[in-house]
Write an enzyme that holds these catalytic residues in place. Structure first.
Site, mmCIF file in Angstrom:
data_model
loop_
_atom_site.group_PDB
_atom_site.id
_atom_site.type_symbol
_atom_site.label_atom_id
_atom_site.label_comp_id
_atom_site.label_asym_id
_atom_site.label_seq_id
_atom_site.Cartn_x
_atom_site.Cartn_y
_atom_site.Cartn_z
ATOM 1 N N ARG A 180 3.459 -51.742 116.000
ATOM 2 C CA ARG A 180 4.032 -51.893 114.657
ATOM 3 C C ARG A 180 5.480 -51.419 114.687
ATOM 4 O O ARG A 180 5.750 -50.269 115.025
ATOM 5 C CB ARG A 180 3.235 -51.055 113.645
ATOM 6 N N GLY A 221 5.276 -58.517 107.750
ATOM 7 C CA GLY A 221 6.390 -57.708 108.262
ATOM 8 C C GLY A 221 7.023 -58.386 109.459
ATOM 9 O O GLY A 221 8.257 -58.498 109.562
ATOM 10 N N THR A 222 6.170 -58.866 110.357
ATOM 11 C CA THR A 222 6.623 -59.554 111.565
ATOM 12 C C THR A 222 7.489 -60.761 111.210
ATOM 13 O O THR A 222 8.504 -61.032 111.855
ATOM 14 C CB THR A 222 5.392 -60.029 112.370
ATOM 15 N N THR A 250 -3.090 -62.764 110.383
ATOM 16 C CA THR A 250 -3.493 -61.520 109.699
ATOM 17 C C THR A 250 -4.895 -61.681 109.120
ATOM 18 O O THR A 250 -5.230 -62.731 108.563
ATOM 19 C CB THR A 250 -2.537 -61.085 108.564
ATOM 20 N N ASP A 291 -5.645 -60.182 106.617
ATOM 21 C CA ASP A 291 -5.438 -60.048 105.163
ATOM 22 C C ASP A 291 -5.245 -61.393 104.466
ATOM 23 O O ASP A 291 -5.363 -61.473 103.242
ATOM 24 C CB ASP A 291 -4.210 -59.169 104.892
ATOM 25 N N GLU A 333 -9.458 -51.472 100.378
ATOM 26 C CA GLU A 333 -8.889 -50.125 100.569
ATOM 27 C C GLU A 333 -7.715 -49.860 99.632
ATOM 28 O O GLU A 333 -7.463 -48.715 99.255
ATOM 29 C CB GLU A 333 -8.467 -49.918 102.033
HETATM 30 O O1 F6P Z 1 -2.666 -55.942 108.152
HETATM 31 C C1 F6P Z 1 -3.891 -55.845 108.753
HETATM 32 C C2 F6P Z 1 -4.560 -54.522 108.483
HETATM 33 O O2 F6P Z 1 -5.792 -54.496 109.139
HETATM 34 C C3 F6P Z 1 -4.733 -54.150 107.013
HETATM 35 O O3 F6P Z 1 -5.820 -54.784 106.404
HETATM 36 C C4 F6P Z 1 -4.892 -52.661 107.103
HETATM 37 O O4 F6P Z 1 -4.554 -52.056 105.885
HETATM 38 C C5 F6P Z 1 -3.938 -52.303 108.202
HETATM 39 O O5 F6P Z 1 -3.779 -53.461 109.003
HETATM 40 C C6 F6P Z 1 -4.369 -51.153 109.064
HETATM 41 O O6 F6P Z 1 -3.355 -50.877 109.978
HETATM 42 P P1 F6P Z 1 -3.500 -49.995 111.290
HETATM 43 O O7 F6P Z 1 -4.338 -50.744 112.268
HETATM 44 O O8 F6P Z 1 -2.104 -49.821 111.757
HETATM 45 O O9 F6P Z 1 -4.181 -48.726 110.881
#
Ligand code: F6P
Length: 357
Positions: free
Chosen positions: A75, A114-115, A135, A137, A232
């Site tokens: 990230r 973001g990417t 994603t 999401d 979440e």
């Molecule tokens: O963007 C994908 C995702 O899985 C989101 O649903 C979640 O909030 C986030 O990444 C979790 O990020 P990380 O793996 O950096 O904890």
């Protein structure tokens, strides 16, 4: 002279990344005369630090069903891309220099919102960029679906299915917290697929009293168990809209997350409750059949864009068609669940509560 294609995977991983990489590579070797593929390690980190490797044709075999990413990911927040930190590295300059050093004809960037902001920035800076919409999401603007979403949906749905039987046996309420900080596509679809009784999304702030009422109403109607699917990033109407403030307020109240807050309210109303957080299992393992097909389509389409030398775009699926959008048109925007989305209305017609009315 060979066409040199750079590929990187950035942001949270998901099932389908390797299937896309394979799709690009196989199609490129097939439709472009002379191809060299350079794998950039750990996303933008490798592009900034100049860590990459020349891939062999055989690297792309046997990875269709493999979860995660063979290239690694990291990230690298967009907001820091143009900021020179303590290491004194000008990240944008370094990425441009490494692109040149690798003698790339184009750069394929697999990632989410973001990417894509950084991808658009690199395109503006003159690099030949093609994005690919990844994603779980499902919130990338301009594409009906992103790869990774359907695999995560299958995993989340199975989690709810498994909770159903144990919830029914014990007459309990199960609060299952699914991934999705800014958007609730995964929770909405898994909630509907798993027959959840209450679905709570970041886009629809809820009233805790209404959530408790929905659970109690089921109990009064002879259903001793309930399933609450909560994203979440879901929040009560009364909670701060800003994430940092909201999490701080919850911590001060003694709650680690929204699901434990909901469980406390439901328990206080006399219904035994358990919290389940599948977490990163939703991003792990092999891609679903849907994602294998979609990723292959996306990858092959990206190869056709390279052949046509069409850059500054990201691949998308609109309706039943694979197409492309200009990076400058989609970067910085998000596809959120509208409160009157047809799927919300269907769920409401099924008696699902969103805690809002
Ligand atoms: O963007 C994908 C995702 O899985 C989101 O649903 C979640 O909030 C986030 O990444 C979790 O990020 P990380 O793996 O950096 O904890």
């Amino acid at each position: 002279m060979a066409t040199r294609i750079g590929i990187l995977t950035s942001g949270g991983d998901c099932p389908g990344l390797n299937a896309v990489i394979r799709g690009v590579a196989k199609a490129a070797y097939e439709i472009i005369d002379d191809v060299e593929i350079i794998g950039i390690i750990d996303g933008y980190r490798g592009l900034i630090e100049g860590e990459y490797k020349l891939m062999k044709k055989s690297d792309f075999s046997g990875i269709l069903t493999l979860g995660g990413t063979i290239l690694g990911t990291s990230r690298q927040p967009f907001k820091l891309m143009q900021v020179i930190g303590e290491d004194n590295v000008d990240k944008v300059k370094a990425m441009k220099e490494n692109y040149k050093k690798m003698k790339l004809d184009c750069l394929l960037i697999l990632g989410g919102n973001g990417t894509h902001k950084t991808a658009a920035l690199l395109a503006e800076e003159g690099l030949n960029v093609i994005g690919l919409p990844k994603t779980i999401d499902n919130d990338l603007y301009g594409s009906d679906v992103t790869f990774g979403f359907h695999s995560a949906l299958d995993i989340a749905t199975e989690a709810i299915d498994r909770l159903h039987t144990t919830a029914a046996s014990h007459g309990r309420c199960m609060v299952v917290e699914l991934m999705g900080n800014k958007t609730g596509w995964l929770t909405l679809y898994a909630g509907v697929a798993g027959g959840a009784d209450v679905i709570l999304l970041p886009e629809i702030p809820f009233d805790m009293k209404k959530v408790v009422k929905a659970v109690k109403k089921r109990a009064e109607n002879g259903k001793a168990f309930s399933i609450i699917a909560v994203a979440e990033g879901a929040m009560e109407k009364s909670e701060p809209k800003k994430r940092k403030e909201r999490l701080a307020a919850r911590t001060a109240e003694g709650y680690a997350n929204i699901s434990s807050k909901i469980a406390a309210a439901v328990t206080a109303a006399g219904c035994e409750c358990r919290v389940v957080i599948p977490g990163h299992t939703q991003r792990g393992g092999a891609p679903s059949a849907y994602d294998r097909v979609l990723s292959t389509q996306f990858g092959a389409y990206a190869a056709s864009l390279i052949k046509k030398k069409e850059f500054g775009v990201t691949v998308a699926k609109v309706g039943n068609t694979i197409t492309q959008n200009k990076l400058s048109d989609i970067a910085g925007k998000a596809k959120l669940v509208a409160p009157d989305d047809q799927m919300i209305l269907v769920a409401k017609d099924m008696g699902v509560s969103f805690g809002d009315e």
